[in-house]
Scaffold this active site. Sequence first.
Site, PDB file in Angstrom:
ATOM      1  N   GLY A 197      46.823  41.965  47.279  1.00 54.55           N
ATOM      2  CA  GLY A 197      46.353  41.852  48.653  1.00 54.55           C
ATOM      3  C   GLY A 197      46.086  43.206  49.258  1.00 54.55           C
TER       4      GLY A 197
ATOM      5  N   HIS B 273      47.348  35.302  49.153  1.00 49.64           N
ATOM      6  CA  HIS B 273      46.082  34.760  48.647  1.00 49.64           C
ATOM      7  C   HIS B 273      44.891  35.546  49.211  1.00 49.64           C
ATOM      8  CE1 HIS B 273      45.141  30.853  46.459  1.00 49.64           C
ATOM      9  NE2 HIS B 273      43.926  31.299  46.678  1.00 49.64           N
TER      10      HIS B 273
ATOM     11  N   PRO C 296      43.880  36.180  39.851  1.00 48.43           N
ATOM     12  CA  PRO C 296      42.947  35.081  39.571  1.00 48.43           C
ATOM     13  C   PRO C 296      41.988  34.839  40.732  1.00 48.43           C
ATOM     14  CG  PRO C 296      45.095  34.206  40.198  1.00 48.43           C
ATOM     15  CD  PRO C 296      45.248  35.699  40.099  1.00 48.43           C
TER      16      PRO C 296
ATOM     17  N   ARG D 245      39.384  40.830  45.073  1.00 49.77           N
ATOM     18  CA  ARG D 245      37.997  41.154  45.442  1.00 49.77           C
ATOM     19  C   ARG D 245      37.436  42.353  44.670  1.00 49.77           C
ATOM     20  NH1 ARG D 245      40.597  39.298  49.937  1.00 49.77           N
ATOM     21  NH2 ARG D 245      39.697  37.454  50.934  1.00 49.77           N
TER      22      ARG D 245
ATOM     23  N   GLN E 239      46.182  30.551  35.371  1.00 49.15           N
ATOM     24  CA  GLN E 239      46.660  30.172  36.708  1.00 49.15           C
ATOM     25  C   GLN E 239      46.381  28.703  36.997  1.00 49.15           C
ATOM     26  OE1 GLN E 239      44.149  29.732  39.487  1.00 49.15           O
ATOM     27  NE2 GLN E 239      45.807  28.896  40.735  1.00 49.15           N
TER      28      GLN E 239
ATOM     29  N   ARG F  87      43.473  34.239  52.566  1.00 45.44           N
ATOM     30  CA  ARG F  87      42.594  33.063  52.509  1.00 45.44           C
ATOM     31  C   ARG F  87      43.331  31.759  52.769  1.00 45.44           C
ATOM     32  NH1 ARG F  87      38.107  34.750  49.423  1.00 45.44           N
ATOM     33  NH2 ARG F  87      37.703  32.801  48.342  1.00 45.44           N
TER      34      ARG F  87
ATOM     35  N   TYR G  53      32.122  33.289  50.499  1.00 41.10           N
ATOM     36  CA  TYR G  53      33.265  32.858  49.680  1.00 41.10           C
ATOM     37  C   TYR G  53      34.110  34.057  49.251  1.00 41.10           C
ATOM     38  CZ  TYR G  53      35.933  31.078  45.760  1.00 41.10           C
ATOM     39  OH  TYR G  53      36.965  30.763  44.911  1.00 41.10           O
TER      40      TYR G  53
HETATM   41  C1  LIG Z   1      36.863  34.865  45.750  1.00 38.65           C
HETATM   42  C2  LIG Z   1      38.334  34.638  45.565  1.00 38.65           C
HETATM   43  C3  LIG Z   1      38.779  33.516  44.885  1.00 38.65           C
HETATM   44  C4  LIG Z   1      40.142  33.314  44.688  1.00 38.65           C
HETATM   45  N1  LIG Z   1      40.562  32.235  43.936  1.00 38.65           N
HETATM   46  C5  LIG Z   1      41.873  32.121  43.627  1.00 38.65           C
HETATM   47  C6  LIG Z   1      42.305  31.110  42.728  1.00 38.65           C
HETATM   48  O1  LIG Z   1      41.503  30.345  42.175  1.00 38.65           O
HETATM   49  N2  LIG Z   1      43.646  31.017  42.487  1.00 38.65           N
HETATM   50  C7  LIG Z   1      44.563  31.874  43.049  1.00 38.65           C
HETATM   51  O2  LIG Z   1      45.752  31.753  42.804  1.00 38.65           O
HETATM   52  N3  LIG Z   1      44.156  32.856  43.874  1.00 38.65           N
HETATM   53  C8  LIG Z   1      42.847  33.003  44.168  1.00 38.65           C
HETATM   54  N4  LIG Z   1      42.447  34.038  44.981  1.00 38.65           N
HETATM   55  C9  LIG Z   1      43.450  34.992  45.501  1.00 38.65           C
HETATM   56  C10 LIG Z   1      43.619  36.175  44.545  1.00 38.65           C
HETATM   57  O3  LIG Z   1      44.287  35.804  43.369  1.00 38.65           O
HETATM   58  C11 LIG Z   1      44.449  37.303  45.190  1.00 38.65           C
HETATM   59  O4  LIG Z   1      45.651  36.769  45.699  1.00 38.65           O
HETATM   60  C12 LIG Z   1      43.709  38.038  46.310  1.00 38.65           C
HETATM   61  O5  LIG Z   1      42.334  38.140  46.052  1.00 38.65           O
HETATM   62  C13 LIG Z   1      44.296  39.439  46.475  1.00 38.65           C
HETATM   63  O6  LIG Z   1      43.708  40.098  47.539  1.00 38.65           O
HETATM   64  P1  LIG Z   1      42.497  41.156  47.388  1.00 38.65           P
HETATM   65  O7  LIG Z   1      41.269  40.331  47.258  1.00 38.65           O
HETATM   66  O8  LIG Z   1      42.570  41.908  48.667  1.00 38.65           O
HETATM   67  O9  LIG Z   1      42.783  42.005  46.174  1.00 38.65           O
HETATM   68  C14 LIG Z   1      41.088  34.232  45.210  1.00 38.65           C
HETATM   69  C15 LIG Z   1      40.627  35.367  45.896  1.00 38.65           C
HETATM   70  C16 LIG Z   1      39.271  35.568  46.076  1.00 38.65           C
HETATM   71  C17 LIG Z   1      38.812  36.804  46.803  1.00 38.65           C
END
Ligand SMILES: Cc1cc2nc3c(=O)[nH]c(=O)nc-3n(C[C@H](O)[C@H](O)[C@H](O)COP(=O)(O)O)c2cc1C
Length: 352
Positions: A276, A244, A78, A299, A129, A247, A25
Amino acid sequence: MEPFPTLAEARRRAHALLDAHALAYLEGGSGAERTLRWNEEAFGRYVIRPTVCTGDAAPDITCTLLGEQLAMPILVAPFGLDRIFHPDGHRAVVQGAAEAGTVAIASSSSGYTLEDVHAASPAGAWAFQVSALGPVGVAERAARRAADTGYRALCITVDTPRPGWRERTLEDPDPPSAVELASANYGPDDFAERMAGAVGWTWAMVAALGAAAGLPWMAKGVLTAADARAAVAHGAAAVIVSNHGGRQLDGAPAAIDALPEVVAEVGAEVPVIIDGGIRHGSDVLIALALGATAVGIGRPAAWGLTAGGADGVARVLSILAEEYAIARTLAGGLEVAPRPRRSWRSDLNALG
Ligand SMILES: Cc1cc2nc3c(=O)[nH]c(=O)nc-3n(C[C@H](O)[C@H](O)[C@H](O)COP(=O)(O)O)c2cc1C
């Protein structure tokens, strides 16, 4: 917690602590995970052009963002299912952010209610969020609750009309129950309705959601000038350039590659945040040189949370801020350029 010296070490410790489901995840992306990889790789296509002997030994790295005074231009993005990483979940995330002198955006997909998260650290719990996903009324109820609770901003995630095709979690034979772990802010029925992805959201609906909360709202998940313009035209107080974390739409551009066109379009009117692939202080520098007001980390914050709860989150943020401060001193300013490309042909020509 034995303090970790780098983000890489925080990641190693988190990986040693998490089970296979949580890792899938956390680290997974969508589709072929191209966008996930590009997010980090794309920073390598820029060089930082240093200016030496500026006489400035300690550049100011503080940041003002929608009235928030932050010790660093770095905040927590978030992320959902917080309790698979640490029993304190987002309660620890907002505490850790405040400890480091900055703020977090708390995900609605949490194992704690938004009220619980806010109570853990009103200072760190800056924004709540919600996703433009599922029935509008469900999102509006959560947004209003966030405003009543004392959150100071709303983050509306616009890139998730339905969750992306995430193969690592699809292949997981026995995933943890998302309903249990991520529905503290929604009843189980609301949660299921949201995940069905049957509602087609428009910018007018996003604007209505923002207005219902009565808070300044940010549109998270914008990657083009046209969408940035639409967000601002509909009342967004800030724009978050994000895919995101790779993702959602695989094949979408790396966040840092999308940043310049968004800054050119709306950067003079609203703050532009980017998330990101931020893993080093030099990534923060490149993002700010290209016009971002602040960066978000997803992350890395989850690694810190896993490795050490609130202190772990604070440590990740402080390490990144320190590395950014060093990069700023060494760079003497904020100037980047595309990395020069050398071709085989020019190398061969040079050989004669
Ligand atoms: C485990 C995980 C859960 C996430 N859940 C959400 C979420 O609930 N809402 C949201 O807007 N973004 C979510 N994101 C995206 C993050 O807000 C963010 O855009 C992204 O992690 C940034 O990239 P990075 O992991 O390389 O820093 C999630 C990311 C991860 C890794």
